[in-house]
Design a protein around this motif. Structure first.
Motif, PDB file in Angstrom:
ATOM      1  N   GLU A  20      -9.008  -4.216   1.750  1.00 58.79           N
ATOM      2  CA  GLU A  20      -8.736  -4.299   0.058  1.00 58.79           C
ATOM      3  C   GLU A  20      -8.860  -5.291  -0.651  1.00 58.79           C
ATOM      4  O   GLU A  20      -7.424  -6.050  -1.073  1.00 58.79           O
ATOM      5  CB  GLU A  20      -7.843  -3.612   0.437  1.00 58.79           C
ATOM      6  CG  GLU A  20      -7.674  -2.031   1.002  1.00 58.79           C
ATOM      7  CD  GLU A  20      -8.049  -1.191  -0.593  1.00 58.79           C
ATOM      8  OE1 GLU A  20      -8.309  -1.679  -1.635  1.00 58.79           O
ATOM      9  OE2 GLU A  20      -8.362   0.165  -0.191  1.00 58.79           O
ATOM     10  N   ASP A  22     -10.025  -7.110  -3.039  1.00 61.46           N
ATOM     11  CA  ASP A  22      -9.883  -7.087  -4.444  1.00 61.46           C
ATOM     12  C   ASP A  22      -8.316  -6.237  -4.821  1.00 61.46           C
ATOM     13  O   ASP A  22      -7.823  -7.036  -5.732  1.00 61.46           O
ATOM     14  CB  ASP A  22     -11.164  -6.325  -5.131  1.00 61.46           C
ATOM     15  CG  ASP A  22     -12.212  -6.688  -4.942  1.00 61.46           C
ATOM     16  OD1 ASP A  22     -12.529  -7.889  -4.772  1.00 61.46           O
ATOM     17  OD2 ASP A  22     -13.076  -5.974  -4.976  1.00 61.46           O
ATOM     18  N   ASN A  23      -7.658  -5.897  -4.120  1.00 60.53           N
ATOM     19  CA  ASN A  23      -6.312  -5.285  -5.034  1.00 60.53           C
ATOM     20  C   ASN A  23      -5.231  -5.299  -4.163  1.00 60.53           C
ATOM     21  O   ASN A  23      -3.719  -5.077  -3.968  1.00 60.53           O
ATOM     22  CB  ASN A  23      -6.489  -3.663  -4.002  1.00 60.53           C
ATOM     23  CG  ASN A  23      -7.424  -2.884  -5.541  1.00 60.53           C
ATOM     24  OD1 ASN A  23      -8.123  -3.669  -6.125  1.00 60.53           O
ATOM     25  ND2 ASN A  23      -8.308  -2.487  -3.917  1.00 60.53           N
ATOM     26  N   ASP A  25      -3.534  -8.747  -3.216  1.00 57.70           N
ATOM     27  CA  ASP A  25      -2.520  -9.773  -4.120  1.00 57.70           C
ATOM     28  C   ASP A  25      -2.305  -8.766  -5.213  1.00 57.70           C
ATOM     29  O   ASP A  25      -0.475  -9.136  -5.120  1.00 57.70           O
ATOM     30  CB  ASP A  25      -3.390 -10.812  -4.659  1.00 57.70           C
ATOM     31  CG  ASP A  25      -4.211 -11.826  -4.057  1.00 57.70           C
ATOM     32  OD1 ASP A  25      -3.527 -11.602  -2.733  1.00 57.70           O
ATOM     33  OD2 ASP A  25      -5.242 -12.227  -3.951  1.00 57.70           O
ATOM     34  N   GLU A  26      -2.775  -7.703  -5.610  1.00 57.24           N
ATOM     35  CA  GLU A  26      -1.363  -7.200  -7.114  1.00 57.24           C
ATOM     36  C   GLU A  26      -0.948  -6.294  -6.272  1.00 57.24           C
ATOM     37  O   GLU A  26       0.201  -5.685  -6.412  1.00 57.24           O
ATOM     38  CB  GLU A  26      -2.646  -6.408  -7.286  1.00 57.24           C
ATOM     39  CG  GLU A  26      -2.716  -5.177  -8.576  1.00 57.24           C
ATOM     40  CD  GLU A  26      -1.691  -6.483  -9.820  1.00 57.24           C
ATOM     41  OE1 GLU A  26      -0.644  -5.622 -10.396  1.00 57.24           O
ATOM     42  OE2 GLU A  26      -1.666  -7.627 -10.274  1.00 57.24           O
ATOM     43  N   LEU A  27      -1.085  -5.571  -4.946  1.00 55.84           N
ATOM     44  CA  LEU A  27      -0.251  -4.080  -4.483  1.00 55.84           C
ATOM     45  C   LEU A  27       0.745  -5.448  -4.083  1.00 55.84           C
ATOM     46  O   LEU A  27       2.255  -5.474  -3.779  1.00 55.84           O
ATOM     47  CB  LEU A  27      -0.638  -3.923  -3.136  1.00 55.84           C
ATOM     48  CG  LEU A  27      -0.181  -3.479  -1.589  1.00 55.84           C
ATOM     49  CD1 LEU A  27       0.134  -2.097  -2.753  1.00 55.84           C
ATOM     50  CD2 LEU A  27      -0.586  -3.236  -0.779  1.00 55.84           C
ATOM     51  N   ARG A  29       2.347  -8.476  -5.127  1.00 55.32           N
ATOM     52  CA  ARG A  29       2.561  -8.339  -6.478  1.00 55.32           C
ATOM     53  C   ARG A  29       3.637  -7.220  -6.967  1.00 55.32           C
ATOM     54  O   ARG A  29       5.197  -7.206  -7.372  1.00 55.32           O
ATOM     55  CB  ARG A  29       2.254  -9.070  -7.260  1.00 55.32           C
ATOM     56  CG  ARG A  29       2.415  -9.121  -8.759  1.00 55.32           C
ATOM     57  CD  ARG A  29       1.601  -9.892  -9.656  1.00 55.32           C
ATOM     58  NE  ARG A  29       1.309  -8.747 -10.495  1.00 55.32           N
ATOM     59  CZ  ARG A  29       2.245  -8.037 -11.225  1.00 55.32           C
ATOM     60  NH1 ARG A  29       3.470  -8.136 -11.746  1.00 55.32           N
ATOM     61  NH2 ARG A  29       1.068  -6.456 -11.282  1.00 55.32           N
ATOM     62  N   GLN A  30       2.520  -5.666  -6.727  1.00 58.32           N
ATOM     63  CA  GLN A  30       4.165  -5.187  -6.775  1.00 58.32           C
ATOM     64  C   GLN A  30       4.780  -4.636  -6.907  1.00 58.32           C
ATOM     65  O   GLN A  30       6.316  -4.579  -6.983  1.00 58.32           O
ATOM     66  CB  GLN A  30       2.926  -3.682  -8.039  1.00 58.32           C
ATOM     67  CG  GLN A  30       2.260  -3.875  -9.051  1.00 58.32           C
ATOM     68  CD  GLN A  30       0.744  -2.361  -9.382  1.00 58.32           C
ATOM     69  OE1 GLN A  30       1.459  -1.766  -8.559  1.00 58.32           O
ATOM     70  NE2 GLN A  30       0.415  -3.297  -9.339  1.00 58.32           N
ATOM     71  N   ASP A  33       7.928  -6.950  -7.025  1.00 58.72           N
ATOM     72  CA  ASP A  33       7.809  -6.957  -8.815  1.00 58.72           C
ATOM     73  C   ASP A  33       9.196  -5.625  -8.711  1.00 58.72           C
ATOM     74  O   ASP A  33      10.161  -5.108  -9.835  1.00 58.72           O
ATOM     75  CB  ASP A  33       7.132  -6.511  -9.339  1.00 58.72           C
ATOM     76  CG  ASP A  33       6.669  -7.952  -9.828  1.00 58.72           C
ATOM     77  OD1 ASP A  33       7.032  -9.238  -9.583  1.00 58.72           O
ATOM     78  OD2 ASP A  33       5.369  -8.421 -10.760  1.00 58.72           O
ATOM     79  N   THR A  55      -9.640  -9.016   3.625  1.00 59.85           N
ATOM     80  CA  THR A  55      -7.920  -8.290   3.449  1.00 59.85           C
ATOM     81  C   THR A  55      -6.393  -8.955   4.618  1.00 59.85           C
ATOM     82  O   THR A  55      -6.238  -9.773   3.619  1.00 59.85           O
ATOM     83  CB  THR A  55      -7.797  -7.373   3.942  1.00 59.85           C
ATOM     84  OG1 THR A  55      -9.253  -6.757   2.937  1.00 59.85           O
ATOM     85  CG2 THR A  55      -6.439  -6.559   4.101  1.00 59.85           C
ATOM     86  N   ALA A  62      -0.684 -15.299   1.027  1.00 56.90           N
ATOM     87  CA  ALA A  62       0.713 -14.719   0.087  1.00 56.90           C
ATOM     88  C   ALA A  62       2.074 -14.689   0.880  1.00 56.90           C
ATOM     89  O   ALA A  62       2.816 -14.380   0.658  1.00 56.90           O
ATOM     90  CB  ALA A  62       0.659 -13.076  -0.029  1.00 56.90           C
TER      91      ALA A  62
END
Length: 78
Positions: A20, A22-23, A25-27, A29-30, A33, A55, A62
């Motif tokens: 994952e 590609d995904n 960092d966004e996970l 962050r979300q 948040d 991954t 992070a």
């Protein structure tokens, strides 16, 4: 409070991740948040299920500044 003076975890967010990069960092962050404003003591445990991409590396990068982020790395055995 725990013995180390940290608040006891009230919520654990657990998510599997396999290749994952590609995904992830966004996970992360979300999750931050969504949970940070709640005021709850939380942790996010991302389980790297034997990824062969970046991954795990991205999760490790992070982690500084996010004491609530954990990575469990599963490895494959023959």
């Amino acid at each position: 409070m725990t013995a180390a003076g940290q608040p006891a975890i009230e919520v654990s967010v657990v998510a599997p991740a396999h290749n994952e990069a590609d995904n992830v960092d966004e996970l992360v962050r979300q999750i931050g948040d969504a949970m940070s404003p709640s005021g709850l003591a939380f942790e996010a445990v991302i389980v790297d299920d034997g990824s062969t991409d970046r991954t795990r590396e991205l999760l490790r990068r992070a982690m500084p500044g996010r004491p609530w982020l954990r990575c469990i790395a599963m490895t494959r055995t023959p």
